[in-house]
Design a protein around this motif. Structure first.
Motif, PDB file in Angstrom:
ATOM      1  N   PRO A 179       0.792  -1.233   0.000  1.00 58.99           N
ATOM      2  CA  PRO A 179       0.000   0.000   0.000  1.00 58.99           C
ATOM      3  C   PRO A 179       0.822   1.280   0.000  1.00 58.99           C
ATOM      4  O   PRO A 179       0.248   2.372  -0.040  1.00 58.99           O
ATOM      5  N   SER A 180       2.149   1.177   0.047  1.00 58.80           N
ATOM      6  CA  SER A 180       2.972   2.385   0.054  1.00 58.80           C
ATOM      7  C   SER A 180       4.387   2.057  -0.380  1.00 58.80           C
ATOM      8  O   SER A 180       4.809   0.888  -0.346  1.00 58.80           O
ATOM      9  N   VAL A 181       5.112   3.082  -0.803  1.00 58.40           N
ATOM     10  CA  VAL A 181       6.535   2.953  -1.118  1.00 58.40           C
ATOM     11  C   VAL A 181       7.261   4.126  -0.473  1.00 58.40           C
ATOM     12  O   VAL A 181       6.655   5.142  -0.125  1.00 58.40           O
ATOM     13  N   ASN A 182       8.555   3.987  -0.325  1.00 52.82           N
ATOM     14  CA  ASN A 182       9.352   5.059   0.246  1.00 52.82           C
ATOM     15  C   ASN A 182       9.631   6.142  -0.792  1.00 52.82           C
ATOM     16  O   ASN A 182       9.574   5.901  -2.002  1.00 52.82           O
ATOM     17  N   GLU A 185      11.357   5.668  -4.378  1.00 59.98           N
ATOM     18  CA  GLU A 185      11.071   4.370  -4.969  1.00 59.98           C
ATOM     19  C   GLU A 185      10.000   4.517  -6.049  1.00 59.98           C
ATOM     20  O   GLU A 185       9.195   5.458  -6.032  1.00 59.98           O
ATOM     21  N   ILE A 186       9.996   3.568  -6.974  1.00 60.27           N
ATOM     22  CA  ILE A 186       9.029   3.597  -8.073  1.00 60.27           C
ATOM     23  C   ILE A 186       7.898   2.623  -7.764  1.00 60.27           C
ATOM     24  O   ILE A 186       8.137   1.484  -7.349  1.00 60.27           O
ATOM     25  N   GLY A 187       6.682   3.099  -7.943  1.00 60.35           N
ATOM     26  CA  GLY A 187       5.526   2.273  -7.629  1.00 60.35           C
ATOM     27  C   GLY A 187       4.443   2.390  -8.672  1.00 60.35           C
ATOM     28  O   GLY A 187       4.564   3.129  -9.659  1.00 60.35           O
ATOM     29  N   GLY A 193      -8.821   6.998 -10.443  1.00 61.32           N
ATOM     30  CA  GLY A 193      -9.234   5.903 -11.322  1.00 61.32           C
ATOM     31  C   GLY A 193      -8.268   5.547 -12.425  1.00 61.32           C
ATOM     32  O   GLY A 193      -8.481   4.561 -13.134  1.00 61.32           O
ATOM     33  N   ASN A 194      -7.201   6.323 -12.603  1.00 65.25           N
ATOM     34  CA  ASN A 194      -6.203   6.023 -13.627  1.00 65.25           C
ATOM     35  C   ASN A 194      -4.926   5.502 -12.975  1.00 65.25           C
ATOM     36  O   ASN A 194      -4.565   5.910 -11.871  1.00 65.25           O
ATOM     37  N   SER A 195      -4.238   4.611 -13.665  1.00 66.54           N
ATOM     38  CA  SER A 195      -3.030   3.997 -13.098  1.00 66.54           C
ATOM     39  C   SER A 195      -1.778   4.588 -13.728  1.00 66.54           C
ATOM     40  O   SER A 195      -1.746   4.917 -14.915  1.00 66.54           O
ATOM     41  N   PHE A 196      -0.741   4.709 -12.912  1.00 70.15           N
ATOM     42  CA  PHE A 196       0.523   5.286 -13.352  1.00 70.15           C
ATOM     43  C   PHE A 196       1.681   4.497 -12.754  1.00 70.15           C
ATOM     44  O   PHE A 196       1.578   3.958 -11.646  1.00 70.15           O
ATOM     45  N   ILE A 197       2.790   4.445 -13.481  1.00 68.15           N
ATOM     46  CA  ILE A 197       4.050   3.980 -12.916  1.00 68.15           C
ATOM     47  C   ILE A 197       4.921   5.230 -12.772  1.00 68.15           C
ATOM     48  O   ILE A 197       5.239   5.901 -13.765  1.00 68.15           O
ATOM     49  N   LYS A 198       5.267   5.565 -11.522  1.00 67.31           N
ATOM     50  CA  LYS A 198       5.985   6.804 -11.246  1.00 67.31           C
ATOM     51  C   LYS A 198       6.913   6.625 -10.048  1.00 67.31           C
ATOM     52  O   LYS A 198       6.753   5.700  -9.242  1.00 67.31           O
ATOM     53  N   LYS A 228       4.878  -1.866  -5.467  1.00 66.35           N
ATOM     54  CA  LYS A 228       6.240  -1.375  -5.680  1.00 66.35           C
ATOM     55  C   LYS A 228       6.841  -2.084  -6.883  1.00 66.35           C
ATOM     56  O   LYS A 228       6.715  -3.305  -7.044  1.00 66.35           O
ATOM     57  N   VAL A 229       7.504  -1.315  -7.744  1.00 68.51           N
ATOM     58  CA  VAL A 229       8.159  -1.880  -8.920  1.00 68.51           C
ATOM     59  C   VAL A 229       9.520  -2.462  -8.516  1.00 68.51           C
ATOM     60  O   VAL A 229      10.369  -1.753  -7.984  1.00 68.51           O
ATOM     61  N   LEU A 230       9.691  -3.755  -8.755  1.00 70.52           N
ATOM     62  CA  LEU A 230      10.926  -4.449  -8.375  1.00 70.52           C
ATOM     63  C   LEU A 230      11.958  -4.456  -9.490  1.00 70.52           C
ATOM     64  O   LEU A 230      13.109  -4.836  -9.274  1.00 70.52           O
TER      65      LEU A 230
END
Length: 233
Positions: A179-182, A185-187, A193-198, A228-230
């Motif tokens: 539910p969260s990233v530091n 970090e990229i998440g 309602g829209n999704s993003f990788i940021k 979180k993007v690994l």
């Protein structure tokens, strides 16, 4: 069957005249005629060109016996399939083949294990934003069974250019649900309602590509982190 007869047989099978073959090879018709009578013969480079034009092999046109090393249709089929694999998939196949060759007893063979990871057929946008709901179409993707890959909950495909050069348009990214990233970090984020990788920052979602603006947090904005993007596959 000697070389002259093989050339003539292969040429006629392709329904090519001596003159047409001569033109394709940059020779004269008399040269082709001499080859087929056995008065002369092509050099090695020309034989390779002949094979390409006549759709045959050096073994066949030279009437050499099969040394057992010619590829069968099944072998050609598997080679084509191998070439279509992603690099990490080819590495898996190489590892498996090496293990098979290193074990004389199949019962002792310890084949590399793989993980079936959910792969959602929808993309978090590296740009304007895409919808990432709970009812999206799901497939699976096979990844090597490693400590890092066991942390993956699902895989998504990047859509857009705002996270380049780290994540390119079309890259498959490995996601751990959380539910969260530091900060830094990229998440994966859902905004209205829209999704993003940021990349997460204190007051915004950062785009690595300077040509794209950051998404600044504003009052009333519905934003949540879903993973979180690994890294990329």
């Amino acid at each position: 069957m000697a070389l002259p007869q093989q050339i003539k047989k292969s040429r006629k099978k392709k329904k090519i005249t001596q003159g047409e073959l001569a033109k394709m090879l940059g020779k004269t018709k008399n040269v082709i005629s001499n080859w087929e009578r056995g008065d002369n013969k092509p050099d090695a480079d020309t034989i390779l060109s002949l094979c390409r034009i006549l759709d045959t092999t050096p073994n066949s046109i030279m009437d050499w016996e099969d040394d057992g090393k010619s590829l069968s249709e099944v072998e050609r089929y598997h080679i084509e399939k191998f070439r279509a694999l992603e690099p990490w998939q080819q590495n898996l196949v190489d590892e498996m083949i090496n293990k098979i060759l290193d074990h004389s007893n199949p019962e002792n063979l310890d084949l590399p294990q793989s993980l079936s990871i959910p792969f959602f057929q929808v993309s978090p946008a590296a740009g304007a934003g895409n919808y990432l709901g709970d009812d999206v179409e799901q497939e699976t993707i096979e990844l090597p069974d490693t400590a890092l890959n066991r942390k993956i909950d699902y895989v998504l495909r990047v859509d857009g250019h705002s996270m380049e050069p780290k994540y390119m348009d079309g890259d498959l990214v490995k996601i751990a649900s959380q539910p969260s990233v530091n900060i830094g970090e990229i998440g994966i984020f859902i905004i209205d309602g829209n999704s993003f990788i940021k990349e997460y920052r204190a007051n915004s979602l950062h785009s690595l590509n300077p040509e794209y603006p950051d998404i600044e947090f504003t009052p009333g904005m519905d934003i949540r982190c879903v993973g979180k993007v690994l890294g990329a596959i």
